[in-house]
Design a protein around this motif. Structure first.
Motif, mmCIF file in Angstrom:
data_model
loop_
_atom_site.group_PDB
_atom_site.id
_atom_site.type_symbol
_atom_site.label_atom_id
_atom_site.label_comp_id
_atom_site.label_asym_id
_atom_site.label_seq_id
_atom_site.Cartn_x
_atom_site.Cartn_y
_atom_site.Cartn_z
ATOM 1 N N LYS A 297 2.161 0.214 7.403
ATOM 2 C CA LYS A 297 2.694 1.376 8.107
ATOM 3 C C LYS A 297 2.520 1.169 9.602
ATOM 4 O O LYS A 297 1.584 0.498 10.039
ATOM 5 C CB LYS A 297 1.982 2.665 7.668
ATOM 6 N N THR B 45 -3.044 -0.140 1.741
ATOM 7 C CA THR B 45 -2.151 0.244 2.827
ATOM 8 C C THR B 45 -2.874 0.085 4.158
ATOM 9 O O THR B 45 -4.017 0.535 4.314
ATOM 10 C CB THR B 45 -1.684 1.702 2.668
ATOM 11 N N VAL C 78 7.545 2.006 7.609
ATOM 12 C CA VAL C 78 6.738 1.518 6.498
ATOM 13 C C VAL C 78 7.404 0.317 5.858
ATOM 14 O O VAL C 78 8.633 0.198 5.869
ATOM 15 C CB VAL C 78 6.517 2.635 5.453
ATOM 16 N N CYS D 2 0.667 -6.446 1.398
ATOM 17 C CA CYS D 2 0.221 -5.074 1.177
ATOM 18 C C CYS D 2 1.199 -4.136 1.863
ATOM 19 O O CYS D 2 2.123 -4.574 2.559
ATOM 20 C CB CYS D 2 -1.194 -4.867 1.701
ATOM 21 N N THR D 3 1.011 -2.860 1.674
ATOM 22 C CA THR D 3 1.865 -1.874 2.341
ATOM 23 C C THR D 3 1.487 -1.800 3.818
ATOM 24 O O THR D 3 0.312 -1.657 4.168
ATOM 25 C CB THR D 3 1.726 -0.495 1.688
ATOM 26 N N SER E 55 -1.525 -2.558 -4.163
ATOM 27 C CA SER E 55 -2.071 -3.183 -2.957
ATOM 28 C C SER E 55 -2.506 -2.106 -1.970
ATOM 29 O O SER E 55 -2.017 -0.979 -1.999
ATOM 30 C CB SER E 55 -1.029 -4.103 -2.309
ATOM 31 N N PRO F 186 6.771 -1.113 2.100
ATOM 32 C CA PRO F 186 5.991 -1.001 0.861
ATOM 33 C C PRO F 186 5.562 -2.378 0.353
ATOM 34 O O PRO F 186 6.327 -3.337 0.358
ATOM 35 C CB PRO F 186 6.968 -0.339 -0.111
ATOM 36 N N GLY F 187 4.300 -2.469 -0.064
ATOM 37 C CA GLY F 187 3.766 -3.713 -0.591
ATOM 38 C C GLY F 187 3.769 -3.719 -2.105
ATOM 39 O O GLY F 187 4.266 -2.792 -2.748
#
Length: 455
Positions: A151, A85, A76, A148-149, A83, A78-79
Motif C-alpha cells: 500500500k 501488508t 495498493v 506481499c500486499t 501474505s 494486492p499480494g
C-alpha cells in the motif's frame, strides 16, 4: 550469483531511471504554501505520483482530499493470499527555497555536483519517493511481481504541518491498514551507514507575553524603578537552562541516556555549522542531549530591534518558546509543566499571558518483531554494514497517529536524508548511493518479510 547480488544488479540498472524520475520531480515546485507557489504545482506532483506508481505495478492509485485542503496519493498492489501488508509512506511537498541567492545550483533543476544530486526536495522527500519506486520496479523486474500486499500513502502538506493526513488516517483506517509501515522521511546516521530512526522527540510550543506599562517611558526619567518587561523576559527565559546549558524545566526529567548509535562531537559540530571556539551546550553526550533529553529553544522574541531603538523602558515583551521532549512524557504533560514553570517565575508581578500554541507527542518505533528483523538483515546486506539505530530531534506527529490507529503494526523510519543533505536549507542534495542502497534494502525487506511467515 546469490539472490542478493542478482537483485543488487537489477537496482543498479534502474539508477538512470531513478535520476530521470528525480529530475522530473525536483522540477515540480510543490510547495504546499500557496502564497509561495500556485496550487497547480502540488496537483502536478500528485498526478506524477499517480502515473509512476501505477506504472510500477500499483492499482487504484488516486488522490484524495484531506481536511487541510491538500491531497494525499494512495494505492495498493494486492499480494499472494495470506501474505502480510506493508504500507509505504512518503510526502511530495517540499520546503520553499529560502534564499535563492545562496544556492550554488538552480533550485528547481536537478544538478550533479561533486557526486551528489542537488535541488529542492532531492532528499526531503522526493529522493525517498524515488527509492520506493526503484524498489518496486526492481521486484517487478527481478521476480515478476510483489511478494506481499503493498500500500502507498503520499502526503501533500507535510512541510506545512497543517495536519491533513493526520486527520485523514483515522477516518480511512481500513484503506491504510498494514502489518508493517515504512515511513521514508528520515535518513542514515552518515552516508553508507544503514540506520533506523527509532525515537522521535515530541514538541510543545507556548507564547509568553509580559506587560508592565501602558506605554514605553523615557529610560532616563523612569529607568530603574520602572518595571522593565524586556529584562523580565530575559530572566524568565534564562530559567529554562542552567549555567552549563542543560534544559531545566520543573517536572521534566533531563538525565536520560541514549542507548543507540553515538554522535561524535566533531561530526555534530560540522553538521550543525557550529563556529570555531564555540562550546556545545549541556552535560552528557550529543546523542543524550539530542535524542534522550528535553531541549528548550527560544524561537522568537517581540522587542525593539537595535536599529531604530529609542531610549525607553518598553511597555511589553513577548517570546515563543519550544520544548522538544523525548519518549516517556506526553506533549500535554510537558506543556503543563512548561506553562507552570514560566508562570511561577514571572518577576515583579508583571502582567502576563501564556498561550498554548502547539503540541505533538514523542514516538518510539519498532525495536523487535518479524518486520524489524527482516529490515535489519535487508539493510545490512544492502549496505554491507551493520545497522545502527538513532533518534531524531525533530517531530513527525503522523507517526503517533499511525501508532494509535494501527497499534499492532511495526512502524520503522528510514530514508535518504543523511546530515550532508542539508534538508530545509539552501543547497539541499542527496547522495545517489543512498537512493540505490535504500531501494535495494526495501526490496530485500519486502521479500524477506513476506517469507518470514510470522505476521
Amino acid at each position: 550469483m546469490s539472490s542478493v547480488d542478482s537483485l543488487r544488479g537489477v537496482v543498479a540498472s534502474l539508477m538512470s531511471q531513478a535520476r530521470a524520475d528525480l529530475a522530473e520531480l525536483v522540477a515540480i515546485r510543490s510547495v504546499a504554501n500557496h502564497d509561495v507557489e500556485p496550487p497547480e504545482e502540488c496537483a502536478k506532483a500528485a498526478r506524477w505520483l499517480i502515473d509512476r506508481f501505477t506504472e510500477a505495478g500499483l492499482s487504484e492509485v488516486t488522490a484524495a482530499l484531506t481536511p487541510d485542503g491538500s491531497r494525499c496519493v494512495h494505492g495498493v498492489a494486492p499480494g499472494p493470499p495470506g501474505s502480510p501488508t506493508v504500507l509505504l509512506y512518503c510526502h511530495y511537498d517540499v520546503q520553499p527555497p529560502l534564499d535563492e541567492n545562496a544556492w550554488v545550483t538552480p533550485v528547481w533543476e536537478l544538478t550533479e555536483r561533486d557526486g551528489r544530486w542537488y535541488g529542492r526536495g532531492a532528499a526531503d522527500c522526493k529522493g525517498n519517493i524515488v527509492a520506493h519506486l526503484t524498489a518496486l520496479r526492481a521486484l517487478a523486474k527481478h521476480d515478476g511481481g510483489f511478494p506481499c500486499t503493498i500500500k502507498l500513502i503520499a502526503e501533500g502538506s507535510e512541510e506545512q504541518g497543517t495536519g491533513g493526513l493526520e486527520a485523514f488516517v483515522p477516518e480511512h483506517a481500513e484503506l491504510l491498514a498494514a502489518d508493517a509501515i515504512l515511513v521514508a522521511d528520515t535518513g542514515n546516521f552518515a552516508v553508507g551507514v544503514p540506520t533506523l530512526t527509532t525515537a522521535l522527540r515530541g514538541m510543545t510550543t507556548v507564547d509568553v507575553r509580559l506587560a508592565a506599562l501602558s506605554s514605553p517611558m523615557h529610560s532616563g526619567m523612569f529607568g530603574g524603578p520602572a518595571p522593565d518587561p524586556v529584562v523580565g523576559m530575559v530572566q524568565l527565559l534564562a530559567s529554562l537552562h542552567d549555567e552549563h546549558g542543560n534544559t531545566t524545566v520543573d517536572g521534566i526529567d533531563a538525565t536520560e541516556v541514549w542507548q543507540g548509535v553515538d554522535y561524535p562531537d566533531d561530526a555534530f559540530r560540522a553538521d550543525a555549522n557550529v563556529l570555531d571556539g564555540v562550546e556545545l551546550m549541556g552535560d552528557g553526550t550529543v546523542a543524550d542531549l539530542l535524542w534522550a533529553r528535553p531541549s528548550a529553544t527560544v524561537l522568537g522574541m517581540d522587542i525593539p530591534s537595535v536599529t531604530g531603538s529609542a531610549a525607553a523602558v518598553q511597555a511589553m515583551a513577548a517570546a515563543r518558546v519550544s520544548l522538544r521532549l523525548p519518549p516517556g512524557t506526553t506533549a500535554r504533560q510537558a506543556q503543563d509543566a512548561l506553562v507552570e514553570h514560566l508562570r511561577r517565575r514571572v518577576p515583579w508581578g508583571l502582567r502576563y499571558r501564556i498561550d498554548r500554541v502547539a503540541a505533538g507527542d514523542p514516538f518510539i518505533g519498532s525495536l523487535d518483531g518479524p518486520a524489524f528483523e527482516a529490515m535489519r538483515s535487508a539493510m545490512e546486506d544492502a549496505f554491507k554494514h551493520p545497522m545502527a539505530t538513532e533518534g531524531q530531534g525533530g517531530s513527525i506527529p503522523l507517526c503517533t497517529v499511525l501508532a494509535d490507529t494501527f497499534p499492532t503494526a511495526e512502524i520503522m523510519l528510514l530514508g535518504v536524508e543523511e546530515p550532508r543533505c542539508l534538508i530545509h536549507a539552501p543547497n539541499e542534495s542527496v547522495d545517489p548511493s543512498e537512493i540505490e542502497h535504500l531501494a535495494l534494502a526495501e526490496a530485500l525487506f519486502l521479500t524477506r518479510y513476506a517469507a518470514s511467515g510470522d505476521t
